[in-house]
Enzyme design. Structure first.
Site, PDB file in Angstrom:
ATOM      1  N   ASP A  93       0.720  -1.307   0.087  1.00 59.23           N
ATOM      2  CA  ASP A  93       0.165   0.017  -0.092  1.00 59.23           C
ATOM      3  C   ASP A  93       0.896   1.311  -0.038  1.00 59.23           C
ATOM      4  OD1 ASP A  93      -2.931   1.174   2.081  1.00 59.23           O
ATOM      5  OD2 ASP A  93      -2.339   1.401  -0.008  1.00 59.23           O
ATOM      6  N   ASP A 266      -8.339  -7.818   0.695  1.00 61.55           N
ATOM      7  CA  ASP A 266      -7.291  -7.846   1.976  1.00 61.55           C
ATOM      8  C   ASP A 266      -8.065  -7.509   3.285  1.00 61.55           C
ATOM      9  OD1 ASP A 266      -6.681  -5.058   1.583  1.00 61.55           O
ATOM     10  OD2 ASP A 266      -6.211  -5.499   3.349  1.00 61.55           O
ATOM     11  N   CYS A 304     -13.095 -28.419   8.927  1.00 63.40           N
ATOM     12  CA  CYS A 304     -11.820 -27.715   8.339  1.00 63.40           C
ATOM     13  C   CYS A 304     -10.770 -28.945   8.242  1.00 63.40           C
ATOM     14  CB  CYS A 304     -11.441 -26.624   9.215  1.00 63.40           C
ATOM     15  SG  CYS A 304      -9.693 -25.888   8.778  1.00 63.40           S
ATOM     16  N   CYS A 306      -7.439 -28.329   7.930  1.00 65.74           N
ATOM     17  CA  CYS A 306      -6.243 -27.521   8.064  1.00 65.74           C
ATOM     18  C   CYS A 306      -5.229 -28.417   9.072  1.00 65.74           C
ATOM     19  CB  CYS A 306      -6.362 -26.252   8.407  1.00 65.74           C
ATOM     20  SG  CYS A 306      -6.369 -25.755  10.135  1.00 65.74           S
ATOM     21  N   CYS A 309      -6.593 -27.805  12.738  1.00 68.38           N
ATOM     22  CA  CYS A 309      -7.951 -28.564  12.978  1.00 68.38           C
ATOM     23  C   CYS A 309      -7.905 -30.112  13.115  1.00 68.38           C
ATOM     24  CB  CYS A 309      -8.993 -28.275  11.966  1.00 68.38           C
ATOM     25  SG  CYS A 309      -9.658 -26.381  12.332  1.00 68.38           S
TER      26      CYS A 309
END
Ligand SMILES: NCc1cc(CSc2ccccc2)c2nc(N)[nH]c(=O)c2c1
Length: 372
Positions: A93, A266, A304, A306, A309
């Site tokens: 940014d 974002d 989930c 992942c 998890c």
């Protein structure tokens, strides 16, 4: 060509589309959620973990890196990719937004902004030229124009003034920009005023940027107002170029933004709420710090897959967070980022296979905004 974008598949019944963004550091499948790494790190995550989670592109910040460690150090280190050991795309940014939201602003005029550092109170000046030079020194793949993001609410005159400055500053950024391997995106302002959004979009698209951001939203306005502004602003931007909605990223807003034709998002949410012990799950938000999870031996999100998890329980993560153990923050952050990045992958598949609207409706029916 520093950056190229191609639309792969358009949705029939919405403005959603799947695309591909080609940058010097790799290809990005869109729609994409971009983790925020303000100080050259996505808080609590290593680059390897970000790759594991499926992060394609991360964000960093001119304002913060200019103040600390300084653009010169990062340039001497070989640029931001080398400095932080991230060999995939980076978007930075321009710093204007952070000056207004972080520093104690001393003065803003057509030249630029004078402010005091939030770190040590030292006085600084940022201009379109300086913000562009800093981003060239950092070497991000995508740099943002130096813009003025008015607060919400703001008067028509205030927003009009910000649009005029943002357009004039965009021309100066374009003039100052000299890196062939870095794309410069324009940022559309205009608050919640349709004619000012139209003016800002017309003035910026006339400058033919390779990509456009929609700024000045998610600044405190009601969500339905943000969606209304998106409905008439997105169509003003060239369909062949990427559209980036700045600072937006709750699951419902991601779905709505994709539906309205946005490609890039974002938000600090997944990392910031993790610090407060809040996990994003397919059934809504779980405040895992709460006593009700002390004996809950389920994963953060039973649906989930992942790493977190598959290996840890709510009870354990709650214990870590209550004990202020760093691992608690890391595990919650890892899962939250995975959840949003996985959601975007599901959205891309749904658009490719023609069931995006059905997917969005089913997801929202389950994802209750309230805490579960
Ligand atoms: N709250 C929305 C928002 C967020 C950001 C910050 S997006 C970001 C944050 C960290 C790192 C990279 C990008 C913005 N940045 C600019 N330049 N202009 C805006 O209008 C604006 C609006």
């Amino acid at each position: 060509m520093t950056i190229a974008f191609e639309v792969i598949k358009e949705c029939k019944d919405t403005r959603a589309r799947v695309g591909r963004l080609y940058t010097p550091h790799g290809v990005v499948d869109t729609p994409v959620f971009m983790p925020v790494g303000t100080q050259a790190t996505v808080k609590a995550m290593s680059p390897e973990e970000l790759e594991e989670i499926g992060a394609q592109i991360i964000l960093s910040n001119t304002y913060h890196l200019y103040l600390r460690p300084g653009a010169e150090i990062i340039k001497e280190a070989g640029g931001l990719h080398r400095f932080m050991h991230w060999n995939h795309p980076i978007l930075t940014d321009s710093g204007g937004f952070q000056v207004f939201s972080l520093a104690d602003l001393r003065q803003i005029n057509d030249e630029g902004v004078t402010f005091r550092s939030h770190i040590d109170g030292s006085s600084h000046f940022l201009s379109p030229e300086k913000a562009t030079e800093i981003q060239m020194a950092l070497g991000s793949d995508i740099a943002m124009c130096f813009d003025e993001c008015p607060p919400y609410p703001a008067s028509y005159e205030q927003v009009e003034k910000a649009v005029k400055r943002t357009s004039s500053w965009a021309e100066r950024c374009l003039e100052a920009h000299r890196r062939e391997d870095q794309a410069l995106f324009g940022i559309v302002q205009g608050g919640v005023f349709r004619d000012l959004r139209e003016r800002s979009a017309a003035e910026l698209t006339a400058l033919d940027f390779p990509g456009y951001a929609i700024g000045g939203l998610s600044v405190g306005e009601p969500k339905r107002l943000m969606y209304e502004v998106l409905d008439y602003t997105v169509p003003l931007l060239p369909a062949s170029k990427p559209r980036y909605l700045m600072g937006v990223g709750t699951p419902d807003a991601l779905l709505e933004g994709v539906k309205k034709g946005v490609d890039m998002f974002d938000c600090v949410l997944p990392t910031r709420v993790a610090r407060n012990g809040l996990a994003l799950t397919s059934s809504g938000k779980v405040v895992v710090r709460n006593a009700r999870y002390a004996r809950d031996y389920e994963p953060l999100d039973p649906e989930c897959d992942c790493y977190v998890c598959r290996n840890y329980t709510r009870a354990y993560i709650r214990h870590l967070l209550k004990a202020n153990e760093i691992l608690g923050l890391r595990l919650t952050t890892y899962h939250n980022l995975y959840f949003l990045i996985r959601l975007m992958a599901k959205i891309r598949t749904a658009v490719m296979e023609g069931y995006f609207l059905k997917f969005a409706e089913e997801f929202m029916a389950k994802y209750l905004e309230k805490e579960v």
